[in-house]
Design a protein around this motif. Structure first.
Motif, short mmCIF file in Angstrom:
data_model
loop_
_atom_site.label_atom_id
_atom_site.label_comp_id
_atom_site.label_asym_id
_atom_site.label_seq_id
_atom_site.Cartn_x
_atom_site.Cartn_y
_atom_site.Cartn_z
N LEU A 120 0.86 -1.17 0.00
CA LEU A 120 0.00 0.00 0.00
C LEU A 120 0.90 1.23 0.00
CD1 LEU A 120 -2.97 0.96 0.23
CD2 LEU A 120 -2.60 1.08 2.69
N VAL A 121 0.72 2.10 -0.99
CA VAL A 121 1.53 3.31 -1.10
C VAL A 121 0.65 4.50 -0.73
CG1 VAL A 121 2.89 4.77 -2.64
CG2 VAL A 121 2.87 2.29 -2.97
N VAL A 122 1.05 5.21 0.32
CA VAL A 122 0.35 6.41 0.75
C VAL A 122 1.20 7.60 0.28
CG1 VAL A 122 -0.60 7.69 2.69
CG2 VAL A 122 -0.54 5.18 2.76
N HIS A 123 0.67 8.36 -0.65
CA HIS A 123 1.42 9.47 -1.24
C HIS A 123 1.56 10.61 -0.24
CE1 HIS A 123 1.50 7.61 -5.13
NE2 HIS A 123 0.19 7.44 -5.10
N ASP A 171 -5.62 9.18 -1.14
CA ASP A 171 -4.21 9.44 -1.43
C ASP A 171 -3.38 8.17 -1.43
OD1 ASP A 171 -4.54 9.01 1.27
OD2 ASP A 171 -3.09 10.52 1.90
N SER A 172 -4.04 7.01 -1.45
CA SER A 172 -3.37 5.71 -1.38
C SER A 172 -3.67 4.87 -2.61
CB SER A 172 -3.83 4.94 -0.14
OG SER A 172 -3.62 5.70 1.02
N VAL A 173 -2.70 4.04 -3.00
CA VAL A 173 -2.89 3.09 -4.09
C VAL A 173 -2.30 1.74 -3.68
CG1 VAL A 173 -2.92 4.78 -5.96
CG2 VAL A 173 -0.77 3.80 -5.23
N VAL A 174 -2.85 0.68 -4.24
CA VAL A 174 -2.35 -0.67 -3.98
C VAL A 174 -1.42 -1.06 -5.12
CG1 VAL A 174 -3.00 -3.10 -3.78
CG2 VAL A 174 -4.41 -1.35 -2.70
#
Length: 69
Positions: A9-12, A54-57
């Motif tokens: 999980l990427v939280v920008h 603001d997050s992407v998998v």
């Protein structure tokens, strides 16, 4: 948003100069891959998270599961 165990999980970062925060999804608590997720950070900290917009998998790939020898 749908994820499976092992995805990242990427939280920008929300402001200029703030780096992205990448964590590993170690358990999916929602149905059919939906949040909330139990996550583990690089420092070993674990938490339960319902990611925002603001997050992407980043889904794991077959190469991540079965690396070549």
């Amino acid at each position: 948003m749908k994820a499976t165990t092992g995805d990242h999980l990427v939280v920008h970062g929300r402001i200029v100069g703030q780096h992205d925060h990448v964590v590993e999804i170690i358990e999916v608590l929602g149905t059919n891959g939906t949040p909330p997720y139990r996550i583990r950070a690089e420092d070993g900290h674990e938490a339960i998270m319902s990611p925002g917009p603001d997050s992407v998998v980043q889904h794991k790939t077959a190469a991540d599961v079965h690396p070549t020898r």
